[in-house]
Write a protein that holds these residues in place. Structure first.
Motif, mmCIF file in Angstrom:
data_model
loop_
_atom_site.group_PDB
_atom_site.id
_atom_site.type_symbol
_atom_site.label_atom_id
_atom_site.label_comp_id
_atom_site.label_asym_id
_atom_site.label_seq_id
_atom_site.Cartn_x
_atom_site.Cartn_y
_atom_site.Cartn_z
ATOM 1 N N GLY A 89 0.820 -1.212 0.000
ATOM 2 C CA GLY A 89 0.000 0.000 0.000
ATOM 3 C C GLY A 89 0.849 1.256 0.000
ATOM 4 N N VAL A 90 1.921 1.259 0.802
ATOM 5 C CA VAL A 90 2.831 2.401 0.862
ATOM 6 C C VAL A 90 3.527 2.593 -0.486
ATOM 7 C CG1 VAL A 90 4.970 3.277 1.889
ATOM 8 C CG2 VAL A 90 3.198 2.291 3.349
ATOM 9 N N MET A 91 3.987 1.482 -1.081
ATOM 10 C CA MET A 91 4.672 1.586 -2.373
ATOM 11 C C MET A 91 3.736 2.128 -3.450
ATOM 12 S SD MET A 91 7.245 -1.716 -2.527
ATOM 13 C CE MET A 91 5.923 -2.914 -2.681
ATOM 14 N N ALA A 92 2.496 1.668 -3.443
ATOM 15 C CA ALA A 92 1.529 2.153 -4.431
ATOM 16 C C ALA A 92 1.277 3.647 -4.248
ATOM 17 C CB ALA A 92 0.221 1.373 -4.307
ATOM 18 N N TYR A 93 1.141 4.080 -2.986
ATOM 19 C CA TYR A 93 0.936 5.504 -2.705
ATOM 20 C C TYR A 93 2.145 6.323 -3.159
ATOM 21 C CZ TYR A 93 0.907 9.846 -0.032
ATOM 22 O OH TYR A 93 0.986 11.164 0.321
ATOM 23 N N CYS A 94 3.340 5.851 -2.826
ATOM 24 C CA CYS A 94 4.557 6.586 -3.186
ATOM 25 C C CYS A 94 4.774 6.605 -4.699
ATOM 26 C CB CYS A 94 5.757 5.969 -2.472
ATOM 27 S SG CYS A 94 5.775 6.276 -0.686
ATOM 28 N N ALA A 95 4.475 5.481 -5.368
ATOM 29 C CA ALA A 95 4.606 5.448 -6.827
ATOM 30 C C ALA A 95 3.644 6.440 -7.470
ATOM 31 C CB ALA A 95 4.349 4.036 -7.336
ATOM 32 N N GLU A 96 2.429 6.501 -6.949
ATOM 33 C CA GLU A 96 1.416 7.404 -7.477
ATOM 34 C C GLU A 96 1.815 8.859 -7.277
ATOM 35 O OE1 GLU A 96 -2.849 8.059 -5.753
ATOM 36 O OE2 GLU A 96 -2.971 6.338 -7.093
ATOM 37 N N THR A 155 3.106 -0.587 -8.145
ATOM 38 C CA THR A 155 3.863 -0.403 -6.902
ATOM 39 C C THR A 155 5.330 -0.061 -7.174
ATOM 40 O OG1 THR A 155 4.379 -2.770 -6.778
ATOM 41 C CG2 THR A 155 2.395 -2.011 -5.613
ATOM 42 N N LYS A 156 5.684 0.077 -8.436
ATOM 43 C CA LYS A 156 7.073 0.376 -8.793
ATOM 44 C C LYS A 156 7.251 1.873 -9.060
ATOM 45 C CE LYS A 156 8.607 -4.028 -10.756
ATOM 46 N NZ LYS A 156 9.801 -4.164 -9.893
ATOM 47 N N LEU A 158 11.102 -2.824 -1.011
ATOM 48 C CA LEU A 158 11.281 -1.465 -1.518
ATOM 49 C C LEU A 158 12.348 -1.414 -2.609
ATOM 50 C CD1 LEU A 158 11.158 0.452 1.886
ATOM 51 C CD2 LEU A 158 9.400 0.500 0.115
ATOM 52 N N ILE A 159 13.470 -2.087 -2.384
ATOM 53 C CA ILE A 159 14.538 -2.108 -3.385
ATOM 54 C C ILE A 159 14.046 -2.729 -4.685
ATOM 55 C CG2 ILE A 159 16.762 -3.166 -3.971
ATOM 56 C CD1 ILE A 159 17.543 -2.821 -1.031
ATOM 57 N N ASP A 160 13.338 -3.844 -4.592
ATOM 58 C CA ASP A 160 12.833 -4.535 -5.777
ATOM 59 C C ASP A 160 11.873 -3.674 -6.580
ATOM 60 O OD1 ASP A 160 14.316 -6.755 -5.194
ATOM 61 O OD2 ASP A 160 12.659 -7.929 -4.391
#
Length: 576
Positions: free
Chosen positions: A79-86, A209-210, A113-115
């Motif tokens: 969820g955090v990765m999706a928010y940050c990517a957005e 998420t990337k 996170l690295i991936d």
């Protein structure tokens, strides 16, 4: 400060973010039933909705025990990765506390996170490419919050923080907290977005998420150096006065992250501690019952100025032991600590009688804070319980030219003008040392003098009542509705200030539409509050009884406290 870029550990070719990278991680996964889901969302929609709701409604992040904690790591991180990517946020500052469960979660989150292309800023222990060491050092909340903001300033880019700690909760808990690049706990509008993205993924929607097609990098940072530089520039302690006074300070870290923060912060500024304790307690919570060793150490010290200072698991909260006029060590109520620091800010740190001064507190905190602010011509603002509400006001007020003298809550958290808009247990303790150094009196004597000069006396108590079900909780809190509506105007023989009561509770709803209990303001100056816990079968009853002298305040307290006990007991509540 130069940030070093180094590879973290061997990256697996599979896109599965939970693939263990060594045998110990394989054993950890088997032990805690962690399952690899690849690109599939690792939680059912029903559980995801519950998790998203917990993230949004909690006062500070999500906390779980054991296996339940391990189960929320991957969905929350996605969820955090999706928010940050957005939102095109590529830099993540990550830290955990001293718990083994949060340390292991930190490694898993770092790999995810690295991936997904994120650069992960961490403080590491013994990190070298040759040894492939990958232990993330424990970092306290004040340091992580400040580092998140400082990285954003250095990069000129949006930054996000992940802090893995359940704060003062018992050792078996793990926590997952989100921090903005304003150094605040993520407000509701951000956690709602993250929760919504999690639910979409749980429904099978394709959510990115990337943040980059390339692997991210580990960036080694030193949060303590960042913090020390920031505090000395913006809060500005009088270190020479502190060193000259040689106030005997004994520190208790309760085996939390404070052990890597407070003694080192003092040492960097030339101050030596008298003693350093590290006791494992049921907390790690710096409350009276957990500070017996610190009490003994303070009482055995010859100096009347000797004090015991403590932090909780992530060093955002404080605990204080002082000597009374008989030389006996006593625990200081957090309300009194806030009062002392407010006094210090006004009288010794140049905030007295200045225009645009404000004091912020949650509405469960003692009205003594209001009384002292009023004495110095400062405005008081009250928020619901939860430092994220205080932080939002702190940021907005300071942006518009106000000076927030102190912002605090009765559960032992505060910040001050110049500091980060987050609970800072390290600054709180240092301010007390500076206060004694400046006034050259024991803490207990200073506190007595401050209270005597308020013009009104209070007796305060919090009682937690445990209930069998939500119906009993709701009925108990709902008892005050008739006063809020003006249907009844007298409580326990005291006249209710209906207009003030209604205005306050309307203001609370603007912060938190679901409300935060009901608070009654009595014309005598006393206050009572009933509010239910969102995570436990508990109703908290706060009594702040006022009187023109200590005896009158004590008498009013007995009447009001007994009335609160009756409300809870009549609805099946047991004092907890």
């Amino acid at each position: 400060m130069k940030i070093q870029e180094k590879p973290f550990f061997a990256v697996q070719k599979t896109p599965n973010y939970t693939t263990p990278i060594n045998q110990s991680k394989i054993k950890f996964a088997q032990k805690h039933d962690t399952v690899s889901f690849g690109n599939r969302f690792p939680m059912s929609l029903e559980k995801t909705k519950d998790l998203a709701n917990a993230l949004t409604t909690s006062t500070s992040g999500v906390r779980r025990i054991g296996k339940e904690y391990n189960e929320i790591i991957e969905p929350l991180t996605k969820g955090v990765m999706a928010y940050c990517a957005e939102n095109k946020i590529k830099n993540i500052v990550l830290a955990n506390d001293t718990r083994e469960i949060t340390s292991k979660a930190g490694k898993k989150i770092t790999q995810m996170l690295i991936d997904n292309g994120f650069n992960v800023h961490v403080q590491t222990k013994g990190f070298t490419t040759k040894s492939k060491t990958n232990n993330i050092a424990p970092v306290s909340t004040p340091l992580l919050a400040n580092a998140t903001r400082e990285i954003a300033k250095q990069k000129g880019e949006k930054t996000f923080g992940i802090l893995l700690t359940p704060s003062h909760n018992p050792w078996e808990y793990g926590g997952y907290n989100l921090v903005t690049d304003e150094a605040t706990i993520a407000p509701a509008h951000i956690t709602q977005q993250i929760g919504s993205l999690m639910e979409k993924m749980a429904k099978g929607e394709e959510i990115n998420t990337k943040v980059s097609s390339q692997k991210g990098k580990i960036k080694k940072i030193n949060p303590l150096e960042m913090y020390n530089k920031f505090i000395n520039k913006n809060v500005g302690f009088d270190w020479e006065a502190i060193k000259k006074a040689r106030v005997p300070v004994i520190y208790e870290d309760l085996k939390g992250a404070g052990k890597t923060s407070f003694p080192q912060f003092m040492k960097k500024n030339g101050v030596s501690l008298e003693g350093h304790l590290s006791s494992e307690t049921p907390g790690p919570n710096p409350v009276d019952k957990n500070l017996s060793s610190l009490k003994t150490a303070v009482e055995n010290h010859k100096s009347p100025l000797a004090m015991g200072l403590a932090n909780d698991g992530d060093a955002d909260r404080f605990g204080v032991i002082y000597k009374d006029n008989k030389g006996k060590a006593q625990f200081m109520n957090p309300n009194d600590v806030i009062l002392l620091i407010e006094h210090h800010m006004f009288e010794n740190r140049g905030m007295n009688k200045k225009a645009n001064t404000v004091v912020i507190k949650n509405h469960a905190t003692s009205p003594e804070i209001d009384a002292l602010a009023n004495k110095h011509g400062a405005q008081t603002i009250q928020t619901p319980v939860g430092f994220k509400y205080i932080a939002e006001d702190f940021v907005e007020l300071e942006k518009h030219g106000k000076k927030v003298v102190v912002a605090g809550e009765e559960s032992a958290g505060l910040t001050v003008h110049g500091d980060i808009p987050e609970k800072d247990g390290l600054v709180a303790l240092t301010l007390l040392v500076e206060l004694v150094a400046k006034e050259k009196k024991p803490l207990g004597q200073i506190l007595t003098n401050v209270k005597q000069n308020l013009g009104v006396h209070y007796k305060t108590k919090l009682t937690n009542f445990e209930f069998a079900n939500d119906t009993q909780k709701n009925t108990t809190v709902g008892f005050f509705d008739k006063f809020l509506k003006g249907e009844e105007t007298e409580f326990a023989g005291f006249k209710v200030d209906t207009k003030k009561t209604q205005a306050h509770n309307e203001a609370i709803l603007k912060y938190k539409p679901s409300g935060d209990g009901t608070k009654l303001f009595l014309e005598s100056g006393s206050e009572v509050l009933l509010r239910k816990s969102g995570t436990e079968p508990i109703v908290r009853a706060y009594v702040n009884a006022a009187g023109e002298n200590p005896e009158k305040a004590a008498g009013n307290f007995e009447i009001l406290n007994n009335a609160m006990l009756k409300i809870a007991n009549d609805n099946g509540g047991q004092a907890h």
